[in-house]
Design a protein around this motif. Structure first.
Motif, PDB file in Angstrom:
ATOM      1  N   ARG A   1     -23.247  34.950  38.741  1.00 53.47           N
ATOM      2  CA  ARG A   1     -22.793  33.733  39.422  1.00 53.47           C
ATOM      3  C   ARG A   1     -22.267  34.138  40.791  1.00 53.47           C
ATOM      4  NH1 ARG A   1     -22.370  29.503  35.771  1.00 53.47           N
ATOM      5  NH2 ARG A   1     -22.487  30.135  33.579  1.00 53.47           N
ATOM      6  N   GLU A   2     -22.670  33.402  41.809  1.00 59.06           N
ATOM      7  CA  GLU A   2     -22.331  33.778  43.169  1.00 59.06           C
ATOM      8  C   GLU A   2     -21.783  32.594  43.933  1.00 59.06           C
ATOM      9  OE1 GLU A   2     -25.205  37.357  44.338  1.00 59.06           O
ATOM     10  OE2 GLU A   2     -26.284  35.455  44.119  1.00 59.06           O
ATOM     11  N   GLY A   3     -20.861  32.874  44.839  1.00 54.63           N
ATOM     12  CA  GLY A   3     -20.315  31.842  45.704  1.00 54.63           C
ATOM     13  C   GLY A   3     -19.293  30.972  45.007  1.00 54.63           C
ATOM     14  N   ASN A   4     -18.658  30.125  45.762  1.00 59.48           N
ATOM     15  CA  ASN A   4     -17.630  29.241  45.212  1.00 59.48           C
ATOM     16  C   ASN A   4     -18.194  28.225  44.236  1.00 59.48           C
ATOM     17  OD1 ASN A   4     -15.667  30.512  46.762  1.00 59.48           O
ATOM     18  ND2 ASN A   4     -15.983  29.128  48.518  1.00 59.48           N
ATOM     19  N   ASP A   5     -19.463  27.900  44.398  1.00 59.59           N
ATOM     20  CA  ASP A   5     -20.067  26.900  43.511  1.00 59.59           C
ATOM     21  C   ASP A   5     -20.667  27.515  42.253  1.00 59.59           C
ATOM     22  OD1 ASP A   5     -22.195  28.219  44.605  1.00 59.59           O
ATOM     23  OD2 ASP A   5     -23.276  26.417  45.261  1.00 59.59           O
ATOM     24  N   GLY A   6     -20.559  28.844  42.102  1.00 61.33           N
ATOM     25  CA  GLY A   6     -21.067  29.492  40.892  1.00 61.33           C
ATOM     26  C   GLY A   6     -22.569  29.444  40.771  1.00 61.33           C
TER      27      GLY A   6
END
Length: 297
Positions: free
Chosen positions: A194-199
């Motif tokens: 999962r990557e970034g603030n939004d997953g």
């Protein structure tokens, strides 16, 4: 680092590659109980894997794939090969960040996204030139069939189940074009992060020791269509969307026949590996589907 639990040749290659390191754990064992995959961390905390292949063919498959196939998938979507030793059948690779999909807790929407990305990865692999790829062997169909039925008897399947497999393999499947195949394409080797603030989800791929030029219907596509998605039309649709097309009628027929050939081998493998429930489940699914001539595909 505990050298006592790391073989000398493994220790030497890791040190030559990464310098001082700490053993994180043994991650895989051969059937005889010998360690074959070691997870380590170098002084900077970078995760690495040392892996000893079962034989020279698996070593060649994996090292070739890391050199010419894995880079085509995209940056960060497969481990990097850092070192290899053909004599000792060892490779050192980076660890791919993330979690195997088989262990990931996912919503239905996330599952569909995983299968869409898996379809895209499969499409890249199958479109890659095969000029330098190891080529898979193929027995005459009568020999493939007899070997599969012998394995079914060895796995102590019922006479009814053996007859189901015999009927499903009576006719030789259509021959389809060769392509580069991963060879063990499924949730154990799909690595999700999962990557970034939004997953947002990113899917990568590991374990290329069975990769070779072969018919995708015999390897990767059979697995997805007959073992993983027969009861999940949404996941199958997501996969084919990522793959870029639906399977042809010839491919569907070939997938079914090769699934029947693979089923006894999967059962035998599961029984030899402490009754592995995931693989046993695949075999049972295929048997159930083969009893219904118009099911699954």
């Amino acid at each position: 680092m505990s050298a006592a639990v790391v073989p000398e040749d493994v220790d030497r290659l890791v040190r030559e590659t990464a310098g001082r390191y700490e053993l994180v754990g043994v991650r895989s064992f051969a059937r005889a109980g010998h360690p074959v995959v070691w997870e380590v961390a170098d002084e900077g905390g970078r995760g690495l894997f040392a892996k000893r292949h079962k034989n020279a063919l698996m070593h060649r498959r994996e090292t070739t794939a890391y050199r010419i196939l894995a880079p085509a998938l995209g940056v960060g979507l497969a481990p990097d090969l850092l070192a290899e030793n053909a004599r000792s059948l060892l490779v050192i690779t980076t660890a791919l960040a993330g979690t195997p999909v088989i262990k990931a807790a996912l919503t239905a929407a996330e599952e569909r996204e995983v299968y869409r990305q898996a379809g895209r990865l499969a499409a890249v692999i199958h479109a890659h030139p095969t000029a330098d790829a190891p080529v898979g062997g193929r027995l005459p169909w009568a020999e493939e069939r007899e070997r599969a039925l012998a394995r079914a008897r060895d796995a102590q399947l019922t006479e009814e189940d053996i007859e189901v497999l015999a009927e499903a393999t009576r006719a030789e499947p259509p021959i389809t074009p060769l392509a580069y195949c991963h060879g063990d394409f499924g949730p154990r080797n799909w690595i999700l992060r999962r990557e970034g603030n939004d997953g947002g989800l990113t899917l990568g791929l590991i374990d290329f020791e069975r990769s070779q030029a072969d018919e995708p219907v015999r390897r990767d596509l059979m697995r997805v269509m007959l073992q993983l998605t027969p009861h999940r039309a949404d996941l199958r649709a997501a996969f084919t969307a990522g793959y870029g097309r639906e399977l042809t009628a010839r491919e569907r027929a070939a997938c079914r026949a090769w699934a029947a050939i693979d089923c006894p081998a999967a059962l035998r493998w599961a029984l030899d590996h402490h009754r592995d429930e995931e693989v046993l489940g695949y075999a049972r699914t295929v048997l159930d589907l083969l009893r219904a001539p118009d099911s699954a595909l």
